[in-house]
Scaffold this active site. Structure first.
Site, PDB file in Angstrom:
ATOM      1  N   MET A 260       0.828  -1.204   0.000  1.00 46.08           N
ATOM      2  CA  MET A 260       0.000   0.000   0.000  1.00 46.08           C
ATOM      3  C   MET A 260       0.862   1.254   0.000  1.00 46.08           C
ATOM      4  O   MET A 260       1.796   1.376   0.772  1.00 46.08           O
ATOM      5  CB  MET A 260      -0.924  -0.046   1.228  1.00 46.08           C
ATOM      6  N   GLU A 295       4.435   0.718  -5.833  1.00 44.58           N
ATOM      7  CA  GLU A 295       3.994   1.573  -4.718  1.00 44.58           C
ATOM      8  C   GLU A 295       4.758   2.894  -4.738  1.00 44.58           C
ATOM      9  O   GLU A 295       4.199   3.948  -4.464  1.00 44.58           O
ATOM     10  CB  GLU A 295       4.155   0.873  -3.371  1.00 44.58           C
TER      11      GLU A 295
END
Ligand code: BES
Ligand code: ZN
Length: 854
Positions: A260, A295
């Site tokens: 994330m 990411e």
């Protein structure tokens, strides 16, 4: 006050209903008083009413929060608690909202919001997890600066942005870049860091860290190098520089996804960042490099420019997947990366696009947004960008991207904004191209050809089958890269991109001395299914001579499929000409080992099933399995005399390094070992297992042995060696299932769920077992129905703990309409049983309903 389970039918959200929030959030201050079961979160937010707002309702999202107190401008208020949040009377001028809530991270098994993993606090807020931390307008178009104070006795306490100070029991952080709440992150625990640094092209020093649990320090070096390479690549190729003084990555063991992109504080599933030669395979290394890049690249495509609403998800995900694929192609091999991506697209996206879960890359409705982090949004979303780049050309592509970053920095954008930038940069209209974003389904492209008097004509017809809610489809713009070869293998026309815009369209080539062999859809220039009458001889010719490496592989793949289909349908023997072509290629040391390994990798059994189904047959998984076995056995026999030489020639000497060249050689070596094991029963594999000093070779050897049902001793040894390493244990769980015979697959998986190291609460472990079960085509679809039942039992159990992971795994049933009536009714029974479970989550309810509605 916990939410009661929803009594009403789940709500559907529509793109067309978008309305902006009536207030700007100017600044957000958060204080966390950490305690495993009773964390207090105190928020102080400055809101300003928007002068031109159509809707001034002050609604803040909130779920599973215990409201302790609320104030506006220091005066206590009593908000009205409503489903999914609260409403409050607020002033018509700027005001300060304060709230204190209590949450329970220790009890959070859904792994959304603030939760605990191995005694460590961590967060996951995308897509709608922030509302489980405090009351907030939890939508990506509300962007604000965040200042965070963490109070607790954890040795390390991190949040987004730059550190502002720390002392005994507290730490403060400030992120100067306005961001949506889904990019918020907090981590606290007993962590150690692997440090690094990077100097940006304008000379700024950036401090880098990878934070891990003590004991994992030796698995960080590769990830750190990948991060630096990503930072450099984004500067070189896109001109994009990092914008904070600090970039932190944290590894956590319990995580629903891969990783994330929280601003300045990326959180990774430990499987996607931790690597060492002894514990990670070449495939792991490649994936880790790609996901760190992905990411990191989000810092611009996602964070600096974010999404207006979640319907626009592919704006950030499709673009970032496209960018990470470019990066991997540059770091490794362009054709190999393309082939791998197409294999993945066909394995994951095509079944989705041709089944009950089909949706456009930009969906127009959802019940649970977590269910739309799909192969279509990600992989097809990236393919659409690849087509756009092909249509406008490289120079225009980078010109448009430059404009995108200039025009939209700091904004929350839509697909319309994205396409407008291309229109403005190139002067080209894209209204027809836009259909790729709104129409679901994989287009079929039928090709016919004609040759007379030196003129060669290619005629294309496009059509897209109906998908849920979309019975009719308009013709799309399809870039088809074509080259022509002469019968002796020379290229008579280099690659040219033909632009299809109509349902039926012809293109002519003049002045050809003889009828050419066409090489169509080079580099897989569009995500379509090509339908063309061809012969195995022509496919073998292209496999040997095509000048486009992707299409050489594709010809071999098409040939492999034809041979398999003939074996399944007519009980034919494996085609001798194909076996000869494979033998020639495998023995040709002038060819890239990675490419040879890919050509030797058979089409997946699920792919064969889909092909049979598309041609009007009902696929029998057992027969498909048997054909695969027969084929591999025959190939092994054909290659018998050369296998030992090939095995030796592809063995990589010297210390292990996870580079693309070594990985390619080891991939080929692994294919050869599995063929060799068919003949020697595992002698060579046992030697390799014994000698291996890296996981790639140890794992390949164990797989070959388990497949030969001759690996019990090694499997036990493997367990003994690695039982304390969670990530390696995931491999051990998965491999036993993947290598089991179809009639034993479900029983093997069931036995492993009773193993002391099995856990429902760790998504990696759950996926190791049930991902392997669902991925074993003949095992999962065994006529007994045991596979279906076992998966359904465990999905029902997991739903109570972790709805997000449960819902994603329901996709294992999405292809059910391919199969015979018996299997369909077995699957329907399981889906119905899941759907009828009391208190089933919104996530899983949506998935099983959509699948059942097929
Ligand atoms: N933003 C996502 C992670 C995410 C997705 C969080 C859904 C919450 C819900 C992240 O950038 C991502 O896309 N991760 C991928 C890997 C990537 C290499 C495609 C993932 O986690 O699988
Ligand atoms: Zn992403």
């Amino acid at each position: 006050m916990k939410d009661a389970s929803p009594a009403t039918a789940p709500k559907t959200f529509y793109l067309k209903d978008y309305t902006p929030f009536g207030y700007d959030a100017e600044s957000v201050h958060l204080t966390f008083r950490l305690a495993p079961e009773t964390t207090r979160v105190i928020s102080r937010i400055r809101f300003t009413p928007k002068p031109d707002a159509a809707d001034r309702t002050f609604f803040l999202h909130g779920e599973e929060l215990k409201l302790i107190s609320a104030k506006i401008d220091c005066q206590a208020v009593t908000p009205e608690l409503v489903e999914g949040g609260l409403k409050c009377e607020v002033p018509g001028a700027p005001f300060t909202w304060e709230a204190e809530v209590e949450i329970n991270p220790a009890d959070n098994t859904a792994l959304e919001g603030l939760y605990m993993s191995n005694h460590m606090y961590c967060t996951q807020c995308e897509a709608e997890g922030f509302r489980k931390i405090t009351y907030y307008p939890d939508r990506p178009d509300v962007m604000s600066t965040f200042t965070v104070r963490i109070e607790g006795d954890e040795p390390v306490m991190l949040s987004n942005g730059n550190p502002m100070g720390q002392g005994e029991g507290w730490a403060e952080w400030h992120d100067p870049w306005p961001k949506p709440a889904y990019l918020f992150a907090l981590v606290a625990g007993d962590l150690v860091n692997h440090p690094g640094s990077f100097t940006t092209k304008s000379g700024k020093e950036v401090e880098l860290n990878i934070w891990v649990r003590p004991g994992d320090e030796h698995k960080c070096a590769f990830g750190m190098e990948a991060l630096k390479k990503s930072m450099k690549w984004d500067e070189d190729v896109y001109g994009l520089e990092y914008d904070l003084d600090l970039f932190n990555i944290v590894a956590v063991d319990d995580f629903n996804m891969g990783a994330m992109e929280n601003k300045g504080l990326n959180i990774f599933n430990s499987s996607c960042v931790l690597a060492s030669p002894e514990t990670s395979t070449d495939a792991n290394f490649e994936r880790i490099e790609a996901i760190i890049a992905h990411e990191y690249f989000h810092n611009w495509t996602g964070n600096r420019i974010t999404c207006r609403d979640w319907f626009q998800l592919c704006l950030k995900e499709g673009l970032t997947v496209f960018r990470d694929a470019q990066f991997t192609a540059d770091m490794r091999s362009e054709p190999v990366k393309r082939i791998e991506d197409v294999i993945a697209l066909r394995a994951r996206q095509f079944p989705e696009d041709n089944g009950p879960l089909a949706h456009p890359p930009r969906p127009e409705q959802f019940q649970e947004i977590n269910n739309f982090y799909t192969a279509t949004v990600y992989e097809k979303g990236a393919e659409v960008i690849g087509m756009l780049k092909r249509l406008v050309g490289d120079e225009n592509y980078y010109k448009a991207l430059k404009l995108y970053f200039e025009r939209h920095d700091g904004q929350a954008c839509t697909i319309e904004d994205w396409l407008k930038v291309f229109e403005d940069a190139t002067g080209r209209g894209l209204s027809q191209f836009k259909l790729w974003y709104s129409q679901a389904g994989t287009p079929r492209l039928k090709v016919s050809e004609d040759y007379a008097d030196g003129t060669y004509t290619l005629t294309f017809e496009q059509s897209t089958p109906p998908t849920p809610g979309q019975p009719d489809k308009a013709p799309r713009v399809i870039p088809v890269a074509v080259g022509l070869l002469s019968p002796n293998g020379d290229e008579v026309r280099g690659t040219e991109v033909l632009e299809l815009t109509e349902a039926r369209q012809s293109f002519t080539y003049q002045g050809l001395a003889s009828k050419p062999v066409p090489s169509i859809l080079r580099e897989f220039s569009a995500p379509v299914i090509l339908e063309r009458e061809s012969t195995n001889a022509e496919r073998a010719f292209l496999l040997a001579h095509d000048t486009d490496p992707f299409n050489r592989w594709e010809a071999g793949n098409a040939l492999a499929k034809e041979v398999r289909v003939a074996m399944v349908l007519d009980g034919a023997a494996p085609d001798a000409a194909y076996l000869d072509a494979l033998e020639k290629l495998v023995r040709d040391d002038a060819q890239d080992p990675a490419f040879r390994a890919l050509v030797l990798t058979p089409p997946s059994q699920s792919d064969i099933a889909q092909t049979l189904f598309d041609r009007g047959h009902t696929p029998d998984p057992q027969k498909i399995y048997d054909a695969a076995e027969t084929f591999t056995q025959t190939l092994a026999q054909q290659l018998e005399t050369s296998l030992p030489r090939l095995y030796a020639a592809t063995t990589v000497d010297g210390p292990y390094a996870p580079d693309a060249e070594g990985a390619g050689k080891r991939a080929l070596n692994g294919r050869i070992l599995s063929l060799l094991t068919r003949l020697d029963g595992g002698e060579q594999a046992a030697r390799q297992y014994q000698a291996a000093d890296n996981m790639t070779q140890q794992y390949a050897a164990l797989g070959a042995l388990l497949k030969a049902e001759n690996g019990e001793a090694q499997s036990q040894a493997f367990f003994g060696q690695w039982q304390d390493d969670r990530l390696v244990m995931d491999k051990w769980f998965a491999l036993q299932i993947a290598c089991a015979a179809p009639e034993k697959t479900a029983a093997t998986a069931a036995a492993l769920t009773r193993h002391p190291l099995f856990s429902m609460k760790n998504p990696n472990r759950f996926r190791a077992v049930f991902g392997a079960l669902a991925g074993h085509h003949a095992g999962f679809h065994h006529a007994s129905g045991e596979g279906y039942q076992l998966l359904a039992d465990n999905l029902i159990a997991l739903d109570k703990l972790n709805p997000q992971t449960t819902a994603r795994m329901c996709a294992a049933f999405q292809t059910w309409k391919r199969y015979d009536a018996g299997r369909q009714s077995l699957i329907r029974a399981q889906l119905t049983r899941i759907a009828g479970t009391d208190g089933l989550s919104r996530d899983t309810t949506e998935m099983v309903t959509r699948i059942l509605d097929a």
